[in-house]
Design a protein around this motif. Sequence first.
Motif, PDB file in Angstrom:
ATOM      1  N   LEU A  10     -40.819  -4.887  14.798  1.00  0.00           N
ATOM      2  CA  LEU A  10     -41.627  -4.101  13.871  1.00  0.00           C
ATOM      3  C   LEU A  10     -41.376  -2.609  14.049  1.00  0.00           C
ATOM      4  CD1 LEU A  10     -43.702  -4.321  11.627  1.00  0.00           C
ATOM      5  CD2 LEU A  10     -45.508  -4.234  13.364  1.00  0.00           C
ATOM      6  N   TYR A  11     -41.248  -2.179  15.299  1.00  0.00           N
ATOM      7  CA  TYR A  11     -41.009  -0.758  15.561  1.00  0.00           C
ATOM      8  C   TYR A  11     -39.620  -0.353  15.077  1.00  0.00           C
ATOM      9  CZ  TYR A  11     -40.813   3.705  18.008  1.00  0.00           C
ATOM     10  OH  TYR A  11     -40.704   5.043  18.299  1.00  0.00           O
ATOM     11  N   LYS A  14     -39.711   0.036  11.338  1.00  0.00           N
ATOM     12  CA  LYS A  14     -40.364   1.283  10.941  1.00  0.00           C
ATOM     13  C   LYS A  14     -39.430   2.472  11.133  1.00  0.00           C
ATOM     14  CE  LYS A  14     -45.148  -0.171  11.851  1.00  0.00           C
ATOM     15  NZ  LYS A  14     -46.327  -0.020  12.730  1.00  0.00           N
ATOM     16  N   GLN A  15     -38.724   2.491  12.264  1.00  0.00           N
ATOM     17  CA  GLN A  15     -37.777   3.565  12.530  1.00  0.00           C
ATOM     18  C   GLN A  15     -36.660   3.576  11.492  1.00  0.00           C
ATOM     19  OE1 GLN A  15     -39.377   5.594  14.697  1.00  0.00           O
ATOM     20  NE2 GLN A  15     -37.758   5.628  16.227  1.00  0.00           N
ATOM     21  N   ILE A  17     -36.746   2.460   8.398  1.00  0.00           N
ATOM     22  CA  ILE A  17     -37.245   2.918   7.093  1.00  0.00           C
ATOM     23  C   ILE A  17     -37.466   4.427   7.101  1.00  0.00           C
ATOM     24  CG2 ILE A  17     -39.231   2.808   5.530  1.00  0.00           C
ATOM     25  CD1 ILE A  17     -39.390  -0.208   6.512  1.00  0.00           C
ATOM     26  N   ASP A  18     -38.055   4.935   8.147  1.00  0.00           N
ATOM     27  CA  ASP A  18     -38.272   6.383   8.236  1.00  0.00           C
ATOM     28  C   ASP A  18     -36.952   7.148   8.159  1.00  0.00           C
ATOM     29  OD1 ASP A  18     -40.979   6.038   8.461  1.00  0.00           O
ATOM     30  OD2 ASP A  18     -41.032   6.221  10.652  1.00  0.00           O
ATOM     31  N   ILE A  46     -35.208  -6.786   5.955  1.00  0.00           N
ATOM     32  CA  ILE A  46     -36.114  -5.741   5.486  1.00  0.00           C
ATOM     33  C   ILE A  46     -35.986  -5.612   3.971  1.00  0.00           C
ATOM     34  CG2 ILE A  46     -36.714  -3.293   5.610  1.00  0.00           C
ATOM     35  CD1 ILE A  46     -35.580  -3.250   8.444  1.00  0.00           C
ATOM     36  N   ILE A 103     -44.805  -2.817   6.076  1.00  0.00           N
ATOM     37  CA  ILE A 103     -44.487  -1.659   6.916  1.00  0.00           C
ATOM     38  C   ILE A 103     -44.903  -0.369   6.216  1.00  0.00           C
ATOM     39  CG2 ILE A 103     -42.640  -0.409   8.110  1.00  0.00           C
ATOM     40  CD1 ILE A 103     -41.071  -3.044   8.087  1.00  0.00           C
ATOM     41  N   ARG A 104     -44.712  -0.339   4.908  1.00  0.00           N
ATOM     42  CA  ARG A 104     -45.151   0.816   4.126  1.00  0.00           C
ATOM     43  C   ARG A 104     -45.637   0.314   2.778  1.00  0.00           C
ATOM     44  NH1 ARG A 104     -41.195   5.817   3.405  1.00  0.00           N
ATOM     45  NH2 ARG A 104     -41.723   5.914   5.619  1.00  0.00           N
TER      46      ARG A 104
END
Length: 239
Positions: A10-11, A14-15, A17-18, A46, A103-104
Motif C-alpha cells: 500500500l505504501y 501511494k509513493q 502515484i504521488d 494499480i 489510495i486516492r
Amino acid sequence: MDTKKRLKPLYAAKQFIDKNFPNCQGALLAGSVVRGEDTDTSDLDIVIFDDNILASYRQSIMEFEWAIEVFVHNLSSYKQFFEEDSKRARPSLPRMISEGIIIRDLGVIQQIKREANIILSEGPEIWNSEIIQIKRYFITDVLDDFIGSTTRAEELMIANTLTDMIQEFVLRSNGCWIGSSKWIIRELNNLDKLFASQFVDALDTFYKKDDKSKIIDLVDQILQPYGGRLFEGFRLDSK
C-alpha cells in the motif's frame, strides 16, 4: 529486484502515484496483494483515473523493488472496458475496481465501484439453447479427437483445448464468469468445489498416468443434462 527491500504494497502504491500521477482524480490498489494471495513473484496492480489523459493504456514499470502493472483510464474510457469484459465473460477490470483498496479519491471512485459491483452481481449474458447446442457439438468433436489420438504430443495439445472448453461450458451454462490461467480453478471453486476437484483430478490423472478415462467421463457428465454428445443432425447455418 530484492523482495526484502520492498516497501509495503500500500505504501509503495501511494509513493508510485504521488510520483507518477500526482494530478489523478482517483487510484486503486488491486490484485493478489489486496486479496492476501501474494507471493514473492506478485506484482502491484494499480488502476488510475486521470481525466487529463486522452486514451486508456496499460504499462509495466519497475519501481520501489516492485513490478508494477498500471492501468490508466480517464473518467469515461473505463466504460468501454467494462462492456468488453462483460461480453467476453471475463470481468478483469470490474473485479480489480470492486476489490481494490482506494489510495486516492477526489470524488470519483465510489460511483465507479458501484458500476463495477453491478456488473459483477449481474453476471455474464446467459447462454441460450442455440449456443449450448453449438458448444456441445464442438466439445464432442474435440473429445472424439482426444479419444482417437495415439500421439502423445497431439494428445497434450488436444487436452489443453478440451480443458478450456470444459471450464467455459460449465461456468457459462451456469451463468458464471469464466477465467483464464489461475482464474479457471478460482471460478470453478466459486461455483462448485467438488466439481473443481474432479476437474483437477481428471487432468492430473491424464498428465501423470496417460489415462484419458476421467476426462472422458467428466465431459459426458457435463453434457448429459443438455442431451449428451452431439454429432448426428447438427447443422450450423452461415449468417
